[in-house]
Design an enzyme around this catalytic site. Structure first.
Site, PDB file in Angstrom:
ATOM      1  N   HIS A 292     -37.658  25.152 105.520  1.00  0.00           N
ATOM      2  CA  HIS A 292     -36.073  25.308 106.435  1.00  0.00           C
ATOM      3  C   HIS A 292     -35.233  25.849 105.375  1.00  0.00           C
ATOM      4  O   HIS A 292     -35.201  25.486 104.056  1.00  0.00           O
ATOM      5  CB  HIS A 292     -35.558  24.371 107.117  1.00  0.00           C
ATOM      6  CG  HIS A 292     -35.602  22.961 106.451  1.00  0.00           C
ATOM      7  ND1 HIS A 292     -36.617  22.091 106.339  1.00  0.00           N
ATOM      8  CD2 HIS A 292     -34.510  22.195 105.956  1.00  0.00           C
ATOM      9  CE1 HIS A 292     -36.300  21.294 105.711  1.00  0.00           C
ATOM     10  NE2 HIS A 292     -34.793  21.116 105.577  1.00  0.00           N
TER      11      HIS A 292
ATOM     12  N   VAL B 173     -37.484  16.991 105.952  1.00  0.00           N
ATOM     13  CA  VAL B 173     -38.314  17.411 107.165  1.00  0.00           C
ATOM     14  C   VAL B 173     -39.331  18.214 106.365  1.00  0.00           C
ATOM     15  O   VAL B 173     -39.096  19.345 105.995  1.00  0.00           O
ATOM     16  CB  VAL B 173     -37.524  17.977 108.185  1.00  0.00           C
ATOM     17  CG1 VAL B 173     -38.614  18.543 109.227  1.00  0.00           C
ATOM     18  CG2 VAL B 173     -36.417  17.108 108.697  1.00  0.00           C
TER      19      VAL B 173
HETATM   20  P1  AMP Z   1     -33.758  18.476 104.178  1.00  0.00           P
HETATM   21  O1  AMP Z   1     -33.374  17.413 103.490  1.00  0.00           O
HETATM   22  O2  AMP Z   1     -33.555  19.870 103.652  1.00  0.00           O
HETATM   23  O3  AMP Z   1     -35.346  18.108 104.949  1.00  0.00           O
HETATM   24  O4  AMP Z   1     -32.877  18.549 105.608  1.00  0.00           O
HETATM   25  C1  AMP Z   1     -33.339  18.145 106.883  1.00  0.00           C
HETATM   26  C2  AMP Z   1     -32.109  18.719 107.771  1.00  0.00           C
HETATM   27  O5  AMP Z   1     -32.481  18.450 109.381  1.00  0.00           O
HETATM   28  C3  AMP Z   1     -30.777  17.673 107.507  1.00  0.00           C
HETATM   29  O6  AMP Z   1     -29.733  18.259 107.359  1.00  0.00           O
HETATM   30  C4  AMP Z   1     -30.892  16.897 109.264  1.00  0.00           C
HETATM   31  O7  AMP Z   1     -29.424  16.669 109.532  1.00  0.00           O
HETATM   32  C5  AMP Z   1     -31.433  18.071 109.936  1.00  0.00           C
HETATM   33  N1  AMP Z   1     -32.043  17.308 111.093  1.00  0.00           N
HETATM   34  C6  AMP Z   1     -32.824  16.418 111.397  1.00  0.00           C
HETATM   35  N2  AMP Z   1     -33.244  16.151 112.743  1.00  0.00           N
HETATM   36  C7  AMP Z   1     -32.680  17.408 113.220  1.00  0.00           C
HETATM   37  C8  AMP Z   1     -32.796  17.970 114.782  1.00  0.00           C
HETATM   38  N3  AMP Z   1     -33.385  17.047 115.556  1.00  0.00           N
HETATM   39  N4  AMP Z   1     -31.913  18.876 115.128  1.00  0.00           N
HETATM   40  C9  AMP Z   1     -31.293  19.542 113.943  1.00  0.00           C
HETATM   41  N5  AMP Z   1     -31.284  19.143 112.675  1.00  0.00           N
HETATM   42  C10 AMP Z   1     -31.833  17.990 112.367  1.00  0.00           C
END
Ligand code: AMP
Length: 118
Positions: free
Chosen positions: A104, A100
């Protein structure tokens, strides 16, 4: 790279998608990860648009940086994981497997997380 306004976290911040909110302050929001990898798996995001850790660290105002870090600390306190231990992760770009494109921090805890993966 231009910030993508249509990423999932941008939609959560605009209220277009729901989230399980844990805590927030003026500059940051903490909510449960939708696919938890540990009993406690919380994401902390800045409210302003930064796509990566580097963008945030280089461009955020001091006040924002402090508020963000404080919220991470408050999540740790709220979930009482300081003594047992926890892990903070910020996946960044291709090699870091960032899915994403909105900065974060993952706060993971509640079980033995194993050794760090290299
Ligand atoms: P990253 O690989 O660090 O970008 O991780 C993105 C994180 O966002 C993953 O752990 C997903 O499970 C989480 N994620 C994706 N969509 C959502 C959502 N709608 N609400 C909460 N977490 C999410």
């Amino acid at each position: 790279m231009l910030y993508d306004d249509n990423n999932i976290f941008a939609k959560i911040l605009r209220g277009e998608l729901p989230c399980e909110k844990v805590l927030e302050n003026d500059y940051a929001l903490a909510f449960n990860d939708i696919a938890p990898q540990a009993p406690i798996h919380i994401l902390v995001i800045p409210k302003r648009p930064y796509e990566s850790a580097s963008q945030f660290l280089q461009n955020a105002a001091d006040q924002e940086l402090v508020a963000f870090q404080r919220l991470v600390g408050e999540v740790v306190s709220l979930k009482e994981i300081h003594d047992s231990g926890y892990r903070l992760i910020s996946n960044t770009n291709r090699n870091g497997h960032q899915e994403v494109p909105h900065y974060h921090v993952h706060v993971l805890g509640g079980r033995d997380l194993g050794r760090m993966v290299f």
